[in-house]
Design an enzyme around this catalytic site. Structure first.
Site, PDB file in Angstrom:
ATOM      1  N   GLN A  87       0.855  -1.187   0.000  1.00 50.28           N
ATOM      2  CA  GLN A  87       0.000   0.000   0.000  1.00 50.28           C
ATOM      3  C   GLN A  87       0.895   1.244   0.000  1.00 50.28           C
ATOM      4  O   GLN A  87       0.414   2.359  -0.074  1.00 50.28           O
ATOM      5  CB  GLN A  87      -0.878   0.032   1.253  1.00 50.28           C
TER       6      GLN A  87
ATOM      7  N   HIS B 246      -1.422   1.624  -4.296  1.00 49.75           N
ATOM      8  CA  HIS B 246      -1.755   3.034  -4.141  1.00 49.75           C
ATOM      9  C   HIS B 246      -0.793   3.949  -4.881  1.00 49.75           C
ATOM     10  O   HIS B 246      -0.652   5.110  -4.524  1.00 49.75           O
ATOM     11  CB  HIS B 246      -1.783   3.390  -2.642  1.00 49.75           C
TER      12      HIS B 246
ATOM     13  N   CYS C 225       0.500  14.122 -15.041  1.00 51.52           N
ATOM     14  CA  CYS C 225      -0.250  15.372 -15.255  1.00 51.52           C
ATOM     15  C   CYS C 225      -1.676  15.243 -14.730  1.00 51.52           C
ATOM     16  O   CYS C 225      -2.371  14.259 -15.004  1.00 51.52           O
ATOM     17  CB  CYS C 225      -0.288  15.684 -16.754  1.00 51.52           C
TER      18      CYS C 225
ATOM     19  N   THR D 293       0.294  -2.930   8.718  1.00 50.70           N
ATOM     20  CA  THR D 293      -0.845  -2.175   8.218  1.00 50.70           C
ATOM     21  C   THR D 293      -1.991  -2.228   9.215  1.00 50.70           C
ATOM     22  O   THR D 293      -2.208  -3.226   9.894  1.00 50.70           O
ATOM     23  CB  THR D 293      -1.327  -2.693   6.841  1.00 50.70           C
TER      24      THR D 293
HETATM   25  C1  BV8 Z   1     -11.843   3.931  -3.683  1.00 45.85           C
HETATM   26  C2  BV8 Z   1      -1.790   6.937  -1.283  1.00 45.85           C
HETATM   27  C3  BV8 Z   1     -13.674   4.029  -5.169  1.00 45.85           C
HETATM   28  C4  BV8 Z   1      -1.896   8.392  -0.991  1.00 45.85           C
HETATM   29  C5  BV8 Z   1      -3.516   5.948   0.112  1.00 45.85           C
HETATM   30  C6  BV8 Z   1     -16.024   5.365   4.232  1.00 45.85           C
HETATM   31  C7  BV8 Z   1     -16.023   6.741   4.133  1.00 45.85           C
HETATM   32  C8  BV8 Z   1     -15.271   7.407   3.146  1.00 45.85           C
HETATM   33  C9  BV8 Z   1     -14.523   6.674   2.233  1.00 45.85           C
HETATM   34  C10 BV8 Z   1     -14.546   5.295   2.364  1.00 45.85           C
HETATM   35  C11 BV8 Z   1     -15.272   4.626   3.317  1.00 45.85           C
HETATM   36  N1  BV8 Z   1     -15.070   3.291   3.177  1.00 45.85           N
HETATM   37  C12 BV8 Z   1     -14.234   3.095   2.153  1.00 45.85           C
HETATM   38  C13 BV8 Z   1     -13.937   4.307   1.644  1.00 45.85           C
HETATM   39  C14 BV8 Z   1     -13.130   4.557   0.539  1.00 45.85           C
HETATM   40  C15 BV8 Z   1     -11.699   4.931   0.931  1.00 45.85           C
HETATM   41  C16 BV8 Z   1     -11.267   4.445   2.285  1.00 45.85           C
HETATM   42  O1  BV8 Z   1     -10.884   3.289   2.461  1.00 45.85           O
HETATM   43  N2  BV8 Z   1     -11.299   5.354   3.283  1.00 45.85           N
HETATM   44  C17 BV8 Z   1     -10.884   4.995   4.623  1.00 45.85           C
HETATM   45  C18 BV8 Z   1     -10.257   6.237   5.295  1.00 45.85           C
HETATM   46  C19 BV8 Z   1     -12.103   4.517   5.387  1.00 45.85           C
HETATM   47  N3  BV8 Z   1     -10.900   4.270  -0.067  1.00 45.85           N
HETATM   48  C20 BV8 Z   1     -10.673   4.930  -1.219  1.00 45.85           C
HETATM   49  O2  BV8 Z   1     -11.055   6.061  -1.445  1.00 45.85           O
HETATM   50  C21 BV8 Z   1      -9.907   4.142  -2.268  1.00 45.85           C
HETATM   51  N4  BV8 Z   1     -10.573   4.319  -3.524  1.00 45.85           N
HETATM   52  O3  BV8 Z   1     -12.482   3.357  -2.855  1.00 45.85           O
HETATM   53  O4  BV8 Z   1     -12.326   4.316  -4.903  1.00 45.85           O
HETATM   54  C22 BV8 Z   1     -13.785   4.147  -6.630  1.00 45.85           C
HETATM   55  C23 BV8 Z   1     -13.986   2.993  -7.393  1.00 45.85           C
HETATM   56  C24 BV8 Z   1     -14.126   3.123  -8.756  1.00 45.85           C
HETATM   57  C25 BV8 Z   1     -14.031   4.395  -9.377  1.00 45.85           C
HETATM   58  C26 BV8 Z   1     -13.778   5.529  -8.597  1.00 45.85           C
HETATM   59  C27 BV8 Z   1     -13.663   5.414  -7.223  1.00 45.85           C
HETATM   60  C28 BV8 Z   1      -8.504   4.713  -2.417  1.00 45.85           C
HETATM   61  C29 BV8 Z   1      -7.707   4.413  -1.154  1.00 45.85           C
HETATM   62  C30 BV8 Z   1      -6.253   4.774  -1.404  1.00 45.85           C
HETATM   63  C31 BV8 Z   1      -5.896   6.021  -0.633  1.00 45.85           C
HETATM   64  N5  BV8 Z   1      -4.446   6.288  -0.769  1.00 45.85           N
HETATM   65  N6  BV8 Z   1      -2.216   6.163  -0.112  1.00 45.85           N
HETATM   66  C32 BV8 Z   1      -0.842   8.829  -0.009  1.00 45.85           C
HETATM   67  O5  BV8 Z   1      -0.066   7.985   0.484  1.00 45.85           O
HETATM   68  O6  BV8 Z   1      -0.800  10.042   0.258  1.00 45.85           O
HETATM   69  S1  BV8 Z   1      -3.947   5.116   1.524  1.00 45.85           S
HETATM   70  C33 BV8 Z   1      -2.785   5.483   2.751  1.00 45.85           C
HETATM   71  O7  BV8 Z   1      -3.415   5.264   3.985  1.00 45.85           O
HETATM   72  C34 BV8 Z   1      -1.612   4.522   2.771  1.00 45.85           C
HETATM   73  O8  BV8 Z   1      -1.263   4.087   1.495  1.00 45.85           O
HETATM   74  C35 BV8 Z   1      -2.055   3.358   3.621  1.00 45.85           C
HETATM   75  O9  BV8 Z   1      -2.537   2.316   2.830  1.00 45.85           O
HETATM   76  C36 BV8 Z   1      -3.249   3.898   4.347  1.00 45.85           C
HETATM   77  C37 BV8 Z   1      -3.105   3.851   5.817  1.00 45.85           C
HETATM   78  O10 BV8 Z   1      -1.889   4.555   6.115  1.00 45.85           O
HETATM   79  P1  BV8 Z   1      -1.127   4.315   7.564  1.00 45.85           P
HETATM   80  O11 BV8 Z   1      -2.136   4.283   8.644  1.00 45.85           O
HETATM   81  O12 BV8 Z   1       0.101   5.121   7.734  1.00 45.85           O
HETATM   82  O13 BV8 Z   1      -0.566   2.974   7.367  1.00 45.85           O
HETATM   83  P2  BV8 Z   1      -1.193   1.760   7.828  1.00 45.85           P
HETATM   84  O14 BV8 Z   1      -2.662   1.681   7.732  1.00 45.85           O
HETATM   85  O15 BV8 Z   1      -0.482   0.840   6.981  1.00 45.85           O
HETATM   86  O16 BV8 Z   1      -0.901   1.792   9.447  1.00 45.85           O
HETATM   87  C38 BV8 Z   1       0.430   1.808   9.954  1.00 45.85           C
HETATM   88  C39 BV8 Z   1       0.503   0.493  10.703  1.00 45.85           C
HETATM   89  O17 BV8 Z   1       1.849   0.158  10.927  1.00 45.85           O
HETATM   90  C40 BV8 Z   1      -0.186   0.572  12.061  1.00 45.85           C
HETATM   91  O18 BV8 Z   1      -1.015  -0.536  12.245  1.00 45.85           O
HETATM   92  C41 BV8 Z   1       1.007   0.511  13.040  1.00 45.85           C
HETATM   93  O19 BV8 Z   1       0.673  -0.168  14.239  1.00 45.85           O
HETATM   94  C42 BV8 Z   1       1.989  -0.297  12.263  1.00 45.85           C
HETATM   95  N7  BV8 Z   1       3.402  -0.116  12.612  1.00 45.85           N
HETATM   96  C43 BV8 Z   1       4.005   0.996  13.089  1.00 45.85           C
HETATM   97  N8  BV8 Z   1       5.335   0.739  13.258  1.00 45.85           N
HETATM   98  C44 BV8 Z   1       5.557  -0.540  12.847  1.00 45.85           C
HETATM   99  C45 BV8 Z   1       4.331  -1.080  12.433  1.00 45.85           C
HETATM  100  N9  BV8 Z   1       4.213  -2.352  11.985  1.00 45.85           N
HETATM  101  C46 BV8 Z   1       5.337  -3.099  11.947  1.00 45.85           C
HETATM  102  N10 BV8 Z   1       6.558  -2.647  12.310  1.00 45.85           N
HETATM  103  C47 BV8 Z   1       6.704  -1.376  12.762  1.00 45.85           C
HETATM  104  N11 BV8 Z   1       7.931  -0.929  13.140  1.00 45.85           N
HETATM  105 ZN    ZN Z   2      -0.787  17.250 -19.422  1.00 50.55          ZN
END
Ligand code: BV8
Ligand code: ZN
Length: 249
Positions: A98, A116, A124, A193
Site C-alpha cells: 500500500q 496506491h 499530469c 498495516t
Molecule cells: C476507492 C496513497 C472508489 C496516498 C492511500 C467510508 C467513508 C469514506 C470513504 C470510504 C469509506 N469506506 C471506504 C472508503 C473509501 C476509501 C477508504 O478506504 N477510506 C478509509 C479512510 C475509510 N478508499 C478509497 O477512497 C480508495 N478508492 O475506494 O475508490 C472508486 C472505485 C471506482 C471508481 C472511482 C472510485 C482509495 C484508497 C487509497 C488512498 N491512498 N495512499 C498517499 O499515500 O498520500 S492510503 C494510505 O493510507 C496509505 O497508502 C495506507 O494504505 C493507508 C493507511 O496509512 P497508515 O495508517 O500510515 O498505514 P497503515 O494503515 O499501513 O498503518 C500503519 C501500521 O503500521 C499501524 O497498524 C502501526 O501499528 C503499524 N506499525 C508501526 N510501526 C511498525 C508497524 N508495523 C510493523 N513494524 C513497525 N515498526
Molecule cells: Zn498534461
C-alpha cells in the site's frame, strides 16, 4: 497456538502484504504521522484527495515533495531486506504494498504491486501523461512548505503525485493481480498495516476465506478470528529477520 516458522519454509506461494509500518523503521512517517509541521492540522483522508489538490495545489504538492524528500533520505530497513530475501527462499512470492515509497525496490524486491501508486512517478493532473521532466531534489524545510507543482510539457497542466488519492480507483490490473495472488496463496504475511483502507484491506480476508494461513506482524496486536490467523506482536524489522532465521537456518 503459536505460528510455526517452518510454515515459511514449506510455503508454495507466499504473499507479503505491506503497509506504512514496514517503512516506519526507515524513519518514514506512517500516513497518519506524516501530518506534522505545516500539515499537522489536516486530516490525511482530506489532504490526499483530488479536491484538496484543486483547492490548493501548492499545499498538496509541497506535502508530497516533503514526503519524497524523506524517502530519498531514508534507507531500506531489515524488514524490507528480509522480504527481499524471502523471495529468494520460497518457490513463489507476490509482494503487494500500500506504500508509495520505493524502499522495497531499493531493498532488492522486484515486481512490487503498488496498490496506491508511487511518489516517484508524478503525472499530469489534466491529461494523465507521465511527467517527462526531471524533478529537482526536494530541499524543503523540516516543517514543510507550499510548493508550486511543475507543468506538463504536453498540455501545460499541473503535475500531481502518481499516487491513488481517496475517492480514486486503484489501478484495475494491479488490484486484479493482487486479488488473484491472495486467492491462490497458501501463506500471507500482513506486515505493518492497520487494515483501515479499502479495498486494499480485503487482501488478507480473501486469503483467509480460501484457506490460506494469515500472519499479522504489527506492534499493535491484531484480532484473529480464524484458526489459521496469527498475530505476531512487534516490529517488522525485528520479527521478519527472526522468522527467516528460524525457518531457513
Ligand atoms: C476507492 C496513497 C472508489 C496516498 C492511500 C467510508 C467513508 C469514506 C470513504 C470510504 C469509506 N469506506 C471506504 C472508503 C473509501 C476509501 C477508504 O478506504 N477510506 C478509509 C479512510 C475509510 N478508499 C478509497 O477512497 C480508495 N478508492 O475506494 O475508490 C472508486 C472505485 C471506482 C471508481 C472511482 C472510485 C482509495 C484508497 C487509497 C488512498 N491512498 N495512499 C498517499 O499515500 O498520500 S492510503 C494510505 O493510507 C496509505 O497508502 C495506507 O494504505 C493507508 C493507511 O496509512 P497508515 O495508517 O500510515 O498505514 P497503515 O494503515 O499501513 O498503518 C500503519 C501500521 O503500521 C499501524 O497498524 C502501526 O501499528 C503499524 N506499525 C508501526 N510501526 C511498525 C508497524 N508495523 C510493523 N513494524 C513497525 N515498526
Ligand atoms: Zn498534461
Amino acid at each position: 497456538m503459536e505460528f510455526d516458522p517452518q510454515r515459511l519454509a514449506q510455503a508454495r506461494h507466499l504473499v507479503v502484504f505491506s503497509g506504512a509500518g514496514v517503512s516506519a523503521e526507515s524513519a518514514i512517517p506512517t500516513f497518519r504521522d506524516a501530518l506534522t509541521g505545516l500539515w499537522e492540522n489536516f486530516d490525511p483522508a482530506r489532504l490526499a484527495t483530488p479536491q484538496a489538490f484543486r483547492e490548493d495545489p501548492a499545499l498538496v504538492w509541497g506535502w508530497y515533495e516533503w514526503r519524497r524528500m524523506k524517502v530519498l533520505q531514508a534507507r531500506p530497513n531489515p524488514a524490507h531486506l528480509a522480504i527481499a530475501e524471502l523471495a529468494r527462499r520460497v518457490p513463489r512470492l507476490t509482494l503487494i504494498t500500500q506504500n508509495v515509497d520505493d524502499l522495497h525496490e531499493r531493498a532488492g524486491s522486484s515486481s512490487v504491486l503498488h496498490l496506491h501508486g508511487s511518489l516517484h512517478h508524478p503525472k499530469c493532473f489534466a491529461c494523465n501523461r507521465p511527467f517527462s521532466g526531471e524533478l529537482p531534489e526536494p530541499l524543503l524545510p523540516e516543517q514543510g512548505c507550499s510548493l508550486e507543482p511543475p507543468r506538463c510539457t504536453g498540455c501545460n497542466g499541473k503535475i500531481r503525485p502518481g499516487v491513488v488519492w481517496f475517492g480514486e480507483a486503484l489501478p484495475p490490473h494491479i488490484l486484479k493481480e493482487a486479488f488473484k495472488a491472495a486467492g491462490e496463496c497458501d501463506l500471507l504475511l500482513s506486515v505493518g498495516t492497520s487494515g483501515l483502507v479499502q479495498p486494499a484491506a480485503q487482501i488478507p480476508q480473501l486469503a483467509l476465506e480460501q484457506g490460506a494461513c494469515v500472519v499479522h506482524i504489527n506492534p499493535q496486536p491484531q484480532t484473529c478470528t480464524k484458526p489459521e490467523e496469527y498475530s505476531l506482536v512487534g516490529k517488522a524489522g525485528e520479527i521478519l529477520p527472526q522468522l527467516l532465521r528460524q525457518a531457513f537456518a
